[in-house]
Design a protein around this motif. Structure first.
Motif, PDB file in Angstrom:
ATOM      1  N   PRO A  67       0.814  -1.697   0.160  1.00 37.06           N
ATOM      2  CA  PRO A  67       0.050  -0.223  -0.145  1.00 37.06           C
ATOM      3  C   PRO A  67       0.739   1.438   0.042  1.00 37.06           C
ATOM      4  O   PRO A  67       2.124   1.260   0.102  1.00 37.06           O
ATOM      5  CB  PRO A  67      -0.612  -0.445   1.165  1.00 37.06           C
ATOM      6  CG  PRO A  67      -0.867  -1.462   1.824  1.00 37.06           C
ATOM      7  CD  PRO A  67       0.963  -1.951   1.033  1.00 37.06           C
ATOM      8  N   ILE A  68      -0.023   2.156  -0.396  1.00 38.89           N
ATOM      9  CA  ILE A  68       1.037   3.536  -0.210  1.00 38.89           C
ATOM     10  C   ILE A  68       0.043   4.328   0.665  1.00 38.89           C
ATOM     11  O   ILE A  68      -1.171   5.089   0.464  1.00 38.89           O
ATOM     12  CB  ILE A  68       0.884   4.904  -2.163  1.00 38.89           C
ATOM     13  CG1 ILE A  68       1.705   3.190  -2.623  1.00 38.89           C
ATOM     14  CG2 ILE A  68       2.110   5.834  -1.635  1.00 38.89           C
ATOM     15  CD1 ILE A  68       3.093   2.969  -2.940  1.00 38.89           C
ATOM     16  N   ASP A  69       0.658   4.964   1.870  1.00 41.52           N
ATOM     17  CA  ASP A  69      -0.159   6.310   2.818  1.00 41.52           C
ATOM     18  C   ASP A  69      -0.110   6.902   2.046  1.00 41.52           C
ATOM     19  O   ASP A  69       0.167   7.526   0.675  1.00 41.52           O
ATOM     20  CB  ASP A  69       0.789   6.335   3.596  1.00 41.52           C
ATOM     21  CG  ASP A  69       2.211   7.331   3.837  1.00 41.52           C
ATOM     22  OD1 ASP A  69       2.346   7.667   3.080  1.00 41.52           O
ATOM     23  OD2 ASP A  69       2.754   7.291   4.469  1.00 41.52           O
ATOM     24  N   LYS A  70      -0.839   8.364   2.589  1.00 36.33           N
ATOM     25  CA  LYS A  70      -2.114   9.504   1.585  1.00 36.33           C
ATOM     26  C   LYS A  70      -0.608  10.793   1.126  1.00 36.33           C
ATOM     27  O   LYS A  70      -0.867  11.214   0.669  1.00 36.33           O
ATOM     28  CB  LYS A  70      -2.635  10.594   2.846  1.00 36.33           C
ATOM     29  CG  LYS A  70      -2.110  10.804   3.560  1.00 36.33           C
ATOM     30  CD  LYS A  70      -2.877  11.546   4.919  1.00 36.33           C
ATOM     31  CE  LYS A  70      -3.212  12.340   6.230  1.00 36.33           C
ATOM     32  NZ  LYS A  70      -4.155  12.870   7.126  1.00 36.33           N
ATOM     33  N   TYR A  71       0.566  10.683   1.965  1.00 33.51           N
ATOM     34  CA  TYR A  71       1.803  11.009   1.778  1.00 33.51           C
ATOM     35  C   TYR A  71       2.835  10.737   0.965  1.00 33.51           C
ATOM     36  O   TYR A  71       3.212  11.079   0.093  1.00 33.51           O
ATOM     37  CB  TYR A  71       2.741  11.182   3.243  1.00 33.51           C
ATOM     38  CG  TYR A  71       1.621  11.724   4.538  1.00 33.51           C
ATOM     39  CD1 TYR A  71       1.662  13.290   4.976  1.00 33.51           C
ATOM     40  CD2 TYR A  71       1.432  10.791   5.155  1.00 33.51           C
ATOM     41  CE1 TYR A  71       1.046  13.707   5.367  1.00 33.51           C
ATOM     42  CE2 TYR A  71       0.948  11.411   6.262  1.00 33.51           C
ATOM     43  CZ  TYR A  71       0.653  13.143   6.816  1.00 33.51           C
ATOM     44  OH  TYR A  71       0.082  13.079   7.148  1.00 33.51           O
ATOM     45  N   GLY A  72       2.533   9.490   0.098  1.00 36.73           N
ATOM     46  CA  GLY A  72       3.092   8.677  -1.227  1.00 36.73           C
ATOM     47  C   GLY A  72       4.256   8.154  -0.324  1.00 36.73           C
ATOM     48  O   GLY A  72       4.626   7.294  -0.762  1.00 36.73           O
ATOM     49  N   HIS A  73       4.361   7.707   0.772  1.00 35.44           N
ATOM     50  CA  HIS A  73       5.268   6.804   1.501  1.00 35.44           C
ATOM     51  C   HIS A  73       4.529   5.164   1.165  1.00 35.44           C
ATOM     52  O   HIS A  73       3.032   5.076   1.445  1.00 35.44           O
ATOM     53  CB  HIS A  73       5.485   6.966   2.435  1.00 35.44           C
ATOM     54  CG  HIS A  73       5.959   8.224   2.961  1.00 35.44           C
ATOM     55  ND1 HIS A  73       5.602   8.972   4.664  1.00 35.44           N
ATOM     56  CD2 HIS A  73       6.987   9.593   1.858  1.00 35.44           C
ATOM     57  CE1 HIS A  73       6.248  10.362   4.198  1.00 35.44           C
ATOM     58  NE2 HIS A  73       6.455  10.214   2.994  1.00 35.44           N
ATOM     59  N   VAL A 109       3.789   1.854   2.274  1.00 36.28           N
ATOM     60  CA  VAL A 109       3.573   0.850   3.163  1.00 36.28           C
ATOM     61  C   VAL A 109       4.836  -0.258   3.717  1.00 36.28           C
ATOM     62  O   VAL A 109       4.367  -1.650   2.522  1.00 36.28           O
ATOM     63  CB  VAL A 109       2.228   0.948   4.061  1.00 36.28           C
ATOM     64  CG1 VAL A 109       2.272  -0.329   4.866  1.00 36.28           C
ATOM     65  CG2 VAL A 109       1.047   1.922   3.575  1.00 36.28           C
ATOM     66  N   ASN A 110       5.803  -0.466   3.696  1.00 33.48           N
ATOM     67  CA  ASN A 110       6.583  -1.664   3.774  1.00 33.48           C
ATOM     68  C   ASN A 110       5.740  -2.696   5.043  1.00 33.48           C
ATOM     69  O   ASN A 110       4.766  -2.690   5.509  1.00 33.48           O
ATOM     70  CB  ASN A 110       7.488  -1.231   4.623  1.00 33.48           C
ATOM     71  CG  ASN A 110       8.334  -0.308   3.603  1.00 33.48           C
ATOM     72  OD1 ASN A 110       8.712  -0.628   2.396  1.00 33.48           O
ATOM     73  ND2 ASN A 110       9.138   1.428   4.306  1.00 33.48           N
ATOM     74  N   ALA A 111       6.621  -4.071   4.365  1.00 38.59           N
ATOM     75  CA  ALA A 111       6.501  -5.642   4.895  1.00 38.59           C
ATOM     76  C   ALA A 111       6.520  -5.563   5.795  1.00 38.59           C
ATOM     77  O   ALA A 111       7.636  -4.868   6.264  1.00 38.59           O
ATOM     78  CB  ALA A 111       6.821  -6.626   3.486  1.00 38.59           C
ATOM     79  N   GLY A 112       6.187  -6.487   5.990  1.00 38.72           N
ATOM     80  CA  GLY A 112       6.528  -7.009   8.439  1.00 38.72           C
ATOM     81  C   GLY A 112       5.516  -6.778   9.382  1.00 38.72           C
ATOM     82  O   GLY A 112       6.079  -7.147  10.250  1.00 38.72           O
ATOM     83  N   SER A 113       5.035  -6.081   8.907  1.00 39.35           N
ATOM     84  CA  SER A 113       3.544  -6.626   9.550  1.00 39.35           C
ATOM     85  C   SER A 113       2.312  -6.975   9.328  1.00 39.35           C
ATOM     86  O   SER A 113       2.585  -7.584   7.853  1.00 39.35           O
ATOM     87  CB  SER A 113       2.458  -5.472  10.716  1.00 39.35           C
ATOM     88  OG  SER A 113       2.141  -5.072  11.106  1.00 39.35           O
ATOM     89  N   ARG A 114       0.886  -6.737  10.224  1.00 38.41           N
ATOM     90  CA  ARG A 114      -0.410  -7.773   9.416  1.00 38.41           C
ATOM     91  C   ARG A 114      -0.682  -7.070   7.638  1.00 38.41           C
ATOM     92  O   ARG A 114      -0.578  -5.532   7.862  1.00 38.41           O
ATOM     93  CB  ARG A 114      -1.101  -7.989  10.110  1.00 38.41           C
ATOM     94  CG  ARG A 114      -0.636  -8.761  11.000  1.00 38.41           C
ATOM     95  CD  ARG A 114      -1.596  -9.276  12.569  1.00 38.41           C
ATOM     96  NE  ARG A 114      -2.029  -7.672  13.122  1.00 38.41           N
ATOM     97  CZ  ARG A 114      -2.956  -7.562  13.945  1.00 38.41           C
ATOM     98  NH1 ARG A 114      -3.594  -8.531  14.486  1.00 38.41           N
ATOM     99  NH2 ARG A 114      -2.505  -6.644  14.682  1.00 38.41           N
ATOM    100  N   GLN A 115      -1.018  -7.746   7.176  1.00 41.84           N
ATOM    101  CA  GLN A 115      -2.033  -7.020   5.703  1.00 41.84           C
ATOM    102  C   GLN A 115      -1.116  -6.027   5.426  1.00 41.84           C
ATOM    103  O   GLN A 115      -1.721  -4.279   5.470  1.00 41.84           O
ATOM    104  CB  GLN A 115      -3.358  -6.003   6.359  1.00 41.84           C
ATOM    105  CG  GLN A 115      -4.344  -6.562   6.813  1.00 41.84           C
ATOM    106  CD  GLN A 115      -5.689  -6.609   8.153  1.00 41.84           C
ATOM    107  OE1 GLN A 115      -5.486  -5.158   8.376  1.00 41.84           O
ATOM    108  NE2 GLN A 115      -6.236  -6.877   7.592  1.00 41.84           N
ATOM    109  N   SER A 116      -0.034  -6.224   4.750  1.00 40.68           N
ATOM    110  CA  SER A 116       0.796  -5.225   4.145  1.00 40.68           C
ATOM    111  C   SER A 116       0.159  -5.183   2.513  1.00 40.68           C
ATOM    112  O   SER A 116       1.515  -5.716   2.260  1.00 40.68           O
ATOM    113  CB  SER A 116       2.218  -5.341   4.816  1.00 40.68           C
ATOM    114  OG  SER A 116       2.096  -4.813   6.219  1.00 40.68           O
ATOM    115  N   TRP A 117      -0.853  -5.335   2.071  1.00 40.66           N
ATOM    116  CA  TRP A 117      -0.811  -5.220   0.914  1.00 40.66           C
ATOM    117  C   TRP A 117      -2.165  -4.381   0.563  1.00 40.66           C
ATOM    118  O   TRP A 117      -3.057  -4.053   0.941  1.00 40.66           O
ATOM    119  CB  TRP A 117      -1.379  -6.917   1.058  1.00 40.66           C
ATOM    120  CG  TRP A 117      -2.238  -7.566   1.342  1.00 40.66           C
ATOM    121  CD1 TRP A 117      -2.016  -8.322   3.049  1.00 40.66           C
ATOM    122  CD2 TRP A 117      -3.556  -7.750   1.882  1.00 40.66           C
ATOM    123  NE1 TRP A 117      -3.174  -8.977   3.533  1.00 40.66           N
ATOM    124  CE2 TRP A 117      -4.106  -8.759   2.839  1.00 40.66           C
ATOM    125  CE3 TRP A 117      -4.287  -7.197   0.851  1.00 40.66           C
ATOM    126  CZ2 TRP A 117      -5.196  -8.324   2.670  1.00 40.66           C
ATOM    127  CZ3 TRP A 117      -5.809  -7.004   1.094  1.00 40.66           C
ATOM    128  CH2 TRP A 117      -6.405  -8.491   2.201  1.00 40.66           C
TER     129      TRP A 117
END
Length: 749
Positions: free
Chosen positions: A109-115, A117-125
């Motif tokens: 995913p991408i957050d509202k700032y354009g960053h 959302v890196n892997a390593g937690s739950r639901q990083s998709w």
């Protein structure tokens, strides 16, 4: 709105397949293989009969792309089945393996700032990623094909807490999907421009290809409210669509077992529009974590009241709660003695037929190592595990008594909840940024409990026409259809209580014209018989200004007052603003609370915010009037405390008398579950107070008496915990965190 799927409940591995389900999330892949046998031994000791399995096990099932290994999972399931423990098998998609992110970083995913959302937690998709969906649905089909005929697997658990980490995605995949969603919703670009009010700030769009996501636009930029509300709806719909895709992939192969996913409903969150989601599961389930502090039991009951409505009055499933402290809150309080059992049985009292925890064995590493579990770090020789075993005995007793399948008796009053209003109050464009629809629902729920009345909590979108009274606390968003439904309800003889910030905007976040509340093109105002022109907002930020305003009936308001400038001739003014602060804000004598006849019913307007204690006093002052319905299950005077069996102080209404705003209130929460044919009834009595409370005239046979003691004779001089229960017929003394359950069987003629 789609039709509800048929109710299907997962079977246990008992001879009859029935009983209250008891267990929790089981993660054997965190431990050596030889630990399974010890786990099962302890599960049998605790009378565990079901577990949720493989929720976060994708990397163990598919350690490398296309390489599936089921041997370890087969072994665990076989051992559980041999021990009589049923499995709620997960689709395992909640946390993807790292190899997938390395191969396909475009699913992140991408957050509202354009960053990213890196892997390593739950639901990083991304819910809208076609690549991720392909991998996830392939896993679903593999699991379904492998376990379709396994008798130990009695239910399917899709995903886990959908939206926990990917509720908001601002990726290009999401942008493409949002544009298609808007086109389906509005049909024409002209309709979207009208709905979004794009004439403001030069936001007109010429085609759906120009529609944007509400990404970050600068430090003090304000997102267009209709656009933001639609983005909330879109995020809900995309995750619901993903859930249905997973469910349908498994159901095509394994149609004979029921499907669920765990909601996240507490009065601090309601992530999705679960009024929609509840129609797409075979049985409703929830993850509920207690609220620290004195509201603990009341908050649990309020959340559960909504769950009971979401389930359509059928039994529902506690998929997760905690044995004691969690590790993810700012304040992680533990549970006191008796609360592990009391909380669990309170869920049963509110309609649940399954009690499960996160998790079975407390992790020794990872992000949730300090989250309590059924088997804590201290092991089986611990207070927590002994409490788990006590709970297992109690649930088995309730199962034998026939609680499973009985349904919670409805109240006469419904507090209406709207996920869209909860989303809408987050807008940074409202008269106050301190609104909370859910918290106002909770305050009304608790205020009614304080005067011996229990309400149901019902989604606005559902059918509430059978209630005597409906309450709308801060239901900010009301469509014209919603207002017509409310008006028709009152016209036909119902009673409605409309809160101060209710009906300010329609479903497109458009403010109605002609005065407040403006929803329904003036119909809401006509029904209430009031018209307001401005909002008076208080706060400590305004130095030297009053922070409260008094009312003529002795109540106080702290945040928001509507300046009512006209009322209909037949409107009754129940309270006005009064006092120095009211005069200072030019509100002295202005109507604050009104009542207006409408058709065969009555419409009450509460034009200012009230806290829980003020709501209780307002409800008590209206005792005998129709608009708060009847007391829930019990009559005033049914409870006793140190004052004796008449319990005058135990049932006192919070007031501003000598004891102040925190004067004693009814201390027992009483609910009833009944069989459909009325043949059997279960009464649940829970102590809301820190002090011990005496209860008398209890019907039926006691089957659970957790932290309770009994005076069988009521003979002279009977004392329990320092409380005189002399002369109390069939008296019970309920200590702190107590719950008493009785069973009454009615002979059928």
């Amino acid at each position: 709105m789609t039709a509800r799927r048929p109710f299907r409940w997962p079977a246990l591995l008992t001879e009859s397949g029935r009983g209250i389900a008891f267990g929790g999330d089981y993660n054997p892949d965190q431990w050596p293989d030889e630990m399974v046998a010890e786990d099962i031994r302890l599960m049998r000791e605790a009378k565990v009969n079901t577990v949720a399995l493989a929720i976060f096990s994708w990397d163990r099932i598919e350690p490398r792309e296309g390489e599936f290994t089921f041997d370890w999972l087969d072994s665990v399931i076989d051992q559980l089945g041999a021990a009589g423990i049923a499995v709620d098998l997960a689709s395992a998609t909640a946390a993807a393996p790292l190899w997938l992110y390395e191969t396909h970083p475009e699913v992140l995913p991408i957050d509202k700032y354009g960053h990213v959302v890196n892997a390593g937690s739950r639901q990083s998709w991304r819910p809208t990623s076609p690549v991720f969906r392909q991998y996830a649905l392939d896993l679903c089909r593999r699991l379904a094909e492998h376990y379709r005929d396994n008798p130990t697997v009695t239910a399917w658990h899709m995903g886990n807490e959908y939206g926990w980490n990917n509720r908001y995605d601002y990726s290009d995949d999401a942008l493409k999907a949002f544009r298609l969603w808007c086109e389906r919703k509005y049909g024409t670009i002209e309709a979207l421009n009208e709905a979004w009010g794009t004439a403001f700030w030069s936001q007109h769009v010429n085609s759906f290809d120009e529609v944007l996501l509400p990404r970050h636009m600068g430090g003090d930029a304000m997102v267009n409210p209709p656009q933001q509300l639609d983005f909330e709806r879109f995020g809900n719909d995309m995750l619901l669509d993903f859930y249905k895709a997973e469910r349908d992939a498994i159901e095509a192969i394994c149609p004979d077992k029921p499907f669920t996913t765990n909601f996240m409903v507490s009065t601090d969150q309601c992530t999705m529009d679960y009024a929609q989601w509840a129609r797409e599961v075979d049985f409703v389930s929830n993850d509920h974590y207690f609220h620290e502090g004195e509201s603990h039991l009341d908050e649990l009951a309020c959340s559960d009241a909504l769950m009971d409505s979401l389930s359509g009055g059928r039994p529902w499933y506690v998929m997760e709660h905690s044995t004691s402290a969690v590790q993810w809150k700012p304040l992680n309080t533990r549970k006191r003695a008796g609360e592990l059992v009391r909380d669990s049985l309170a869920h049963v009292a509110m309609g649940a037929d399954a009690i499960n925890f996160f998790q079975w064995r407390q992790s020794s590493s990872g992000a949730e190592a300090f989250h309590s579990a059924m088997v804590p770090h201290a092991g089986a020789d611990s207070k927590v595990f002994r409490g788990v075993c006590e709970l297992g005995e109690a649930l088995e007793t309730l199962s034998r008594a026939g609680v499973q399948g009985t349904e919670l008796r409805r109240a006469g009053t419904a507090i209406l909840f709207s996920a869209e209003s909860e989303w809408a109050i987050r807008s940074q464009t409202l008269p106050s940024m301190k609104l909370s629809h859910w918290h106002d629902v909770r305050d009304w729920y608790r205020g009614l409990l304080d005067v011996g009345r229990r309400a149901d909590v019902v989604p606005l979108a559902y059918d509430w026409s059978g209630y005597k009274t409906i309450i709308l606390p801060t239901v900010l968003v009301l469509s014209e259809r919603d207002v017509r439904r409310i008006a028709d309800f009152v016209r036909a003889g119902g009673n409605v209580v409309v809160g101060y910030a209710t009906g300010l905007v329609d479903e497109h976040f458009h403010a109605g014209l002609g005065g407040y509340p403006g929803a329904g093109d003036g119909l809401l105002r006509d029904m209430l018989g009031v018209r307001s022109e401005e909002f008076n907002i208080l706060g400590t930020e305004a130095e030297g200004e009053p922070v409260t305003i008094g009312l003529s009936n002795g109540l106080e308001t702290h945040l928001w007052q509507n300046d009512v400038t006209s009322t209909a001739p037949d409107t009754t003014i129940m309270a006005t603003y009064a006092g120095d602060a009211a005069s200072d804000w030019e509100l002295d004598g202005v109507p604050a609370i009104t009542s207006h006849p409408y058709g065969q019913g009555a419409a009450i307007y509460v034009g200012c915010d009230l806290d829980r204690h003020a709501i209780a006093r307002l409800a008590a002052a209206a005792d005998g009037l129709p608009w708060f319905g009847e007391p829930a299950c019990v009559k005033p005077g049914d409870y006793g405390d140190a004052a004796g069996p008449t319990a005058a102080t135990a049932n006192a209404v919070p007031s501003e008398d000598a004891a102040g705003a925190n004067a004693p209130a009814p201390r027992i929460l009483h609910t009833v579950r009944e069989s459909a044919d009325g043949a059997v009834r279960f009464d649940f009595y829970m102590n809301r107070a820190k002090e011990s409370v005496a209860v008398h005239d209890v019907p039926g046979e006691p089957i659970i008496a957790h932290r309770c003691s009994r005076s069988p004779s009521g003979s002279a001089g009977d004392i329990a915990d320092g409380i005189d229960i002399t002369g109390v017929a069939d008296g019970w003394l309920l200590r702190r965190n107590a719950i008493l359950v009785t069973r009454t069987v009615h002979r059928q003629e």
